[in-house]
Motif scaffolding. Structure first.
Motif, PDB file in Angstrom:
ATOM      1  N   ARG A 235       0.851  -1.180   0.000  1.00 29.03           N
ATOM      2  CA  ARG A 235       0.000   0.000   0.000  1.00 29.03           C
ATOM      3  C   ARG A 235       0.891   1.236   0.000  1.00 29.03           C
ATOM      4  NH1 ARG A 235      -4.855   0.690   0.235  1.00 29.03           N
ATOM      5  NH2 ARG A 235      -6.168   2.175   1.272  1.00 29.03           N
TER       6      ARG A 235
ATOM      7  N   GLN B 232      -2.055   7.537  -1.757  1.00 31.48           N
ATOM      8  CA  GLN B 232      -2.364   7.256  -3.166  1.00 31.48           C
ATOM      9  C   GLN B 232      -3.695   6.519  -3.242  1.00 31.48           C
ATOM     10  OE1 GLN B 232      -0.607   8.524  -5.661  1.00 31.48           O
ATOM     11  NE2 GLN B 232       0.788   9.382  -4.171  1.00 31.48           N
TER      12      GLN B 232
ATOM     13  N   ASP C 239      -5.551   6.422  -6.189  1.00 30.15           N
ATOM     14  CA  ASP C 239      -5.777   5.975  -7.557  1.00 30.15           C
ATOM     15  C   ASP C 239      -4.544   5.190  -8.010  1.00 30.15           C
ATOM     16  OD1 ASP C 239      -6.127   5.657 -10.304  1.00 30.15           O
ATOM     17  OD2 ASP C 239      -6.971   7.656 -10.581  1.00 30.15           O
ATOM     18  N   SER C 240      -4.582   3.878  -7.793  1.00 28.99           N
ATOM     19  CA  SER C 240      -3.404   3.059  -8.074  1.00 28.99           C
ATOM     20  C   SER C 240      -3.054   3.029  -9.561  1.00 28.99           C
ATOM     21  CB  SER C 240      -3.592   1.638  -7.534  1.00 28.99           C
ATOM     22  OG  SER C 240      -4.690   0.992  -8.149  1.00 28.99           O
TER      23      SER C 240
ATOM     24  N   ALA D 254       0.526   4.203 -10.908  1.00 31.81           N
ATOM     25  CA  ALA D 254       1.349   3.252 -11.667  1.00 31.81           C
ATOM     26  C   ALA D 254       1.775   3.866 -13.002  1.00 31.81           C
ATOM     27  CB  ALA D 254       0.589   1.947 -11.884  1.00 31.81           C
TER      28      ALA D 254
ATOM     29  N   PRO E 197      -1.001  -1.776 -11.005  1.00 34.93           N
ATOM     30  CA  PRO E 197      -1.882  -1.112 -10.051  1.00 34.93           C
ATOM     31  C   PRO E 197      -2.713  -2.160  -9.307  1.00 34.93           C
ATOM     32  CG  PRO E 197      -2.758  -0.909 -12.270  1.00 34.93           C
ATOM     33  CD  PRO E 197      -1.411  -1.557 -12.386  1.00 34.93           C
ATOM     34  N   GLY E 198      -2.883  -1.957  -8.038  1.00 32.56           N
ATOM     35  CA  GLY E 198      -3.643  -2.915  -7.238  1.00 32.56           C
ATOM     36  C   GLY E 198      -5.063  -3.118  -7.722  1.00 32.56           C
TER      37      GLY E 198
ATOM     38  N   GLU F  54      -7.412  -1.357  -4.647  1.00 29.50           N
ATOM     39  CA  GLU F  54      -7.216   0.076  -4.875  1.00 29.50           C
ATOM     40  C   GLU F  54      -6.339   0.663  -3.783  1.00 29.50           C
ATOM     41  OE1 GLU F  54      -6.478   2.634  -6.661  1.00 29.50           O
ATOM     42  OE2 GLU F  54      -8.386   2.425  -7.680  1.00 29.50           O
ATOM     43  N   GLY F  55      -5.374   1.487  -4.196  1.00 24.00           N
ATOM     44  CA  GLY F  55      -4.432   2.086  -3.248  1.00 24.00           C
ATOM     45  C   GLY F  55      -3.175   1.252  -3.028  1.00 24.00           C
ATOM     46  N   TRP F  56      -3.105   0.091  -3.683  1.00 25.73           N
ATOM     47  CA  TRP F  56      -1.965  -0.818  -3.554  1.00 25.73           C
ATOM     48  C   TRP F  56      -1.247  -0.922  -4.906  1.00 25.73           C
ATOM     49  CZ3 TRP F  56      -1.095  -4.090   0.900  1.00 25.73           C
ATOM     50  CH2 TRP F  56      -2.012  -3.893   1.923  1.00 25.73           C
ATOM     51  N   LEU F  57      -0.017  -1.390  -4.873  1.00 22.26           N
ATOM     52  CA  LEU F  57       0.765  -1.672  -6.078  1.00 22.26           C
ATOM     53  C   LEU F  57       1.370  -3.062  -5.957  1.00 22.26           C
ATOM     54  CD1 LEU F  57       2.752   1.670  -6.458  1.00 22.26           C
ATOM     55  CD2 LEU F  57       0.884   0.898  -7.909  1.00 22.26           C
TER      56      LEU F  57
END
Length: 68
Positions: free
Chosen positions: A7, A11, A13-14, A18, A31-32, A40-43
Motif C-alpha cells: 500500500r 495514493q 488511484d493506483s 502506476a 496497479p492494485g 485500490e491504493g496498492w501496487l
C-alpha cells in the motif's frame, strides 16, 4: 516470480500512480485495482530477474519515487 504487494500512503488511484511511475521513473508496477476493487491504493511489484543489478536499480528507482 517474486512479488511484493504494498500500500502506498496517500495514493487513492493506483492506476494513475502506476502510470506516473512508468513515465517519471521508468518503473512498471501493476496497479492494485487490476486485481479487484479491494486492491485500490496498492501496487504490485515483480522483482524477479536473472540480473541482480537490475533489481538494485529498480529498488533505487522505487525508493526515489516513493519519496515524492
Amino acid at each position: 516470480g517474486m512479488y511484493a504487494f504494498f500500500r502506498v500512503a496517500g495514493q487513492d488511484d493506483s492506476l494513475a500512480f502506476a502510470k506516473r511511475l512508468v513515465v517519471e521513473h521508468g518503473l512498471g508496477l501493476a496497479p492494485g485495482v487490476a486485481f479487484g476493487a479491494a486492491g485500490e491504493g496498492w501496487l504490485r511489484w515483480c522483482f524477479a530477474s536473472r540480473e541482480p543489478q537490475r533489481l538494485v536499480l529498480g529498488a533505487e528507482r522505487l525508493r526515489r519515487a516513493l519519496r515524492l
